[in-house]
Scaffold this motif. Structure first.
Motif, PDB file in Angstrom:
ATOM      1  N   GLU A  86      40.949  38.620  30.839  1.00  0.00           N
ATOM      2  CA  GLU A  86      40.870  38.938  32.266  1.00  0.00           C
ATOM      3  C   GLU A  86      39.423  39.169  32.691  1.00  0.00           C
ATOM      4  O   GLU A  86      38.673  39.876  32.010  1.00  0.00           O
ATOM      5  CB  GLU A  86      41.709  40.170  32.562  1.00  0.00           C
ATOM      6  N   ASN A  87      39.012  38.519  33.777  1.00  0.00           N
ATOM      7  CA  ASN A  87      37.677  38.638  34.382  1.00  0.00           C
ATOM      8  C   ASN A  87      36.573  37.891  33.632  1.00  0.00           C
ATOM      9  O   ASN A  87      35.401  37.987  33.995  1.00  0.00           O
ATOM     10  CB  ASN A  87      37.264  40.106  34.546  1.00  0.00           C
ATOM     11  N   ALA A 107      40.664  28.865  38.802  1.00  0.00           N
ATOM     12  CA  ALA A 107      41.191  29.452  40.039  1.00  0.00           C
ATOM     13  C   ALA A 107      42.637  29.914  39.855  1.00  0.00           C
ATOM     14  O   ALA A 107      43.043  30.963  40.377  1.00  0.00           O
ATOM     15  CB  ALA A 107      41.103  28.435  41.173  1.00  0.00           C
ATOM     16  N   GLU A 110      42.487  33.118  38.321  1.00  0.00           N
ATOM     17  CA  GLU A 110      41.635  34.036  39.085  1.00  0.00           C
ATOM     18  C   GLU A 110      40.394  34.437  38.293  1.00  0.00           C
ATOM     19  O   GLU A 110      39.992  35.611  38.257  1.00  0.00           O
ATOM     20  CB  GLU A 110      42.437  35.264  39.527  1.00  0.00           C
TER      21      GLU A 110
END
Length: 368
Positions: A86-87, A107, A110
């Motif tokens: 994540e991130n 995308a 995310e």
């Protein structure tokens, strides 16, 4: 990925990675497979010759090119190796279709995505990458993209996908709905379900590695031909048996050809290579666009030129069978370049001579 970034990934919950893999797999199921088209060879000679040409239409992927498969595999490879969490900022050295497809998957998850590319990259390609949510980072010379992508990964604590190294590793070449398995499944009820040849170009080398390995794993008699444009290192390297070939100029055919032999290119699974003049690639792209009624990209032209040459050999030798090649991407992406006369002239590309050869092939089945 840096040691500190790896530590962060390891400490995070597996739930995010599990969901990321689920999202990619769900997207794969929704998009199903690409079509295998029967190319209309001229009846004046093809019927008596009993040969067939098939085009695996990779333009129907949601991001419009063969590179959609590669991007999906690279993301799954990185997720399952624990390199993306994540991130994580995801980075690639690409100015073309690979970056477009990777931006799409980033995308979806995310994640921020950066494509490292030469400053000379066309505005249309930049716009395509940005339309999928990616950010473009520019370098002065094309040879700088590798080191700059790695530097950005270290600076951001991100992950460099490195298509040129990982393309042959990220795809399960034994099957699992890869492009090779799909081709043979779709040919199952055709007159010649085991093709004489499969013809592909090499950018990373990942597609040729997957197909070449699969052919051997399934013990098919099919042979693999890799076509290569001017100013690419793959063909001279293959001909000389020298992996250290480096070209001074860059390929003028987008999507294929490299100034160096990329780590993912596996020459030992290739049965033959054909060097294709750039003017011939453009002429063949025009020719196929006219026959199909829609534009195809220049690397498809390179593929078709090689496929036609092999078909002509089969006709001349009285051999029956089929040949398969790829529609790699849509020609609509090249409206202001390869389909623009002024651009062709400014880049010294003249398709007129090869166009005459294609007309003769269409009339007689003979190759110059």
């Amino acid at each position: 990925m840096s040691a500190s970034a790896l530590s962060v990934c390891r400490s995070q919950s597996r739930s995010w990675v599990d969901n990321a893999v689920r999202l990619i797999e769900a997207d794969t199921r929704r998009s199903a497979d690409t079509h295998l088209l029967r190319y209309p060879l001229p009846s004046s000679w093809s019927k008596d010759a009993d040969v067939a040409l098939y085009l695996k239409d990779e333009t129907t992927h949601i991001t419009g090119s063969l590179k959609h498969r590669l991007a999906r595999s690279l993301f799954l490879y990185a997720l399952c190796n624990g390199w993306i969490c994540e991130n994580t900022t995801v980075i690639e050295a690409s100015s073309g279709s690979t970056a477009v497809s990777e931006a799409y998957f980033a995308a979806m998850l995310e994640l921020p995505f950066i494509a490292v590319m030469p400053a000379s990259t066309s505005a249309s390609k930049i716009a395509l990458i940005e339309s999928q949510g990616g950010r473009c980072h520019f370098v002065a010379e094309s040879g700088q993209v590798y080191d700059e992508a790695q530097r950005l990964a270290e600076e951001t604590g991100g992950h460099y996908l490195d298509q040129f190294t990982n393309a042959e590793r990220a795809t399960d070449w034994r099957g699992n709905n890869n492009i090779a398995e799909s081709i043979f499944d779709q040919l199952g009820d055709e007159t010649y379900p085991i093709p004489e040849w499969i013809v592909v170009g090499a950018g990373t080398g990942g597609t040729s590695a997957t197909i070449g390995r699969y052919i051997r794993y399934r013990r098919h008699a099919t042979r693999l031909c890799v076509v290569d444009p001017e100013n690419s290192a793959f063909f001279p390297s293959y001909a000389r048996g020298d992996a250290d070939v480096v070209m001074r100029a860059s390929s003028r055919i987008e999507g294929i050809g490299r100034p160096r032999v990329e780590p993912s290119f596996l020459p030992d699974v290739v049965d033959r290579m054909i060097s294709v003049p750039d003017g011939a690639s453009v002429a063949a792209a025009y020719h196929v666009s006219r026959v199909l009624g829609r534009r195809v990209g220049p690397s498809t032209g390179t593929n078709i030129w090689g496929a036609f040459a092999l078909l002509a050999e089969m006709v001349a030798e009285g051999r029956r069978g089929s040949v398969v090649t790829l529609l790699a991407d849509s020609g609509d992406r090249y409206a202001d370049t390869y389909f623009c006369d002024e651009w062709l002239t400014s880049h010294g590309l003249d398709p007129s001579g090869p166009a005459e050869a294609l007309s003769e092939f269409e009339r007689s089945g003979c190759w110059p």
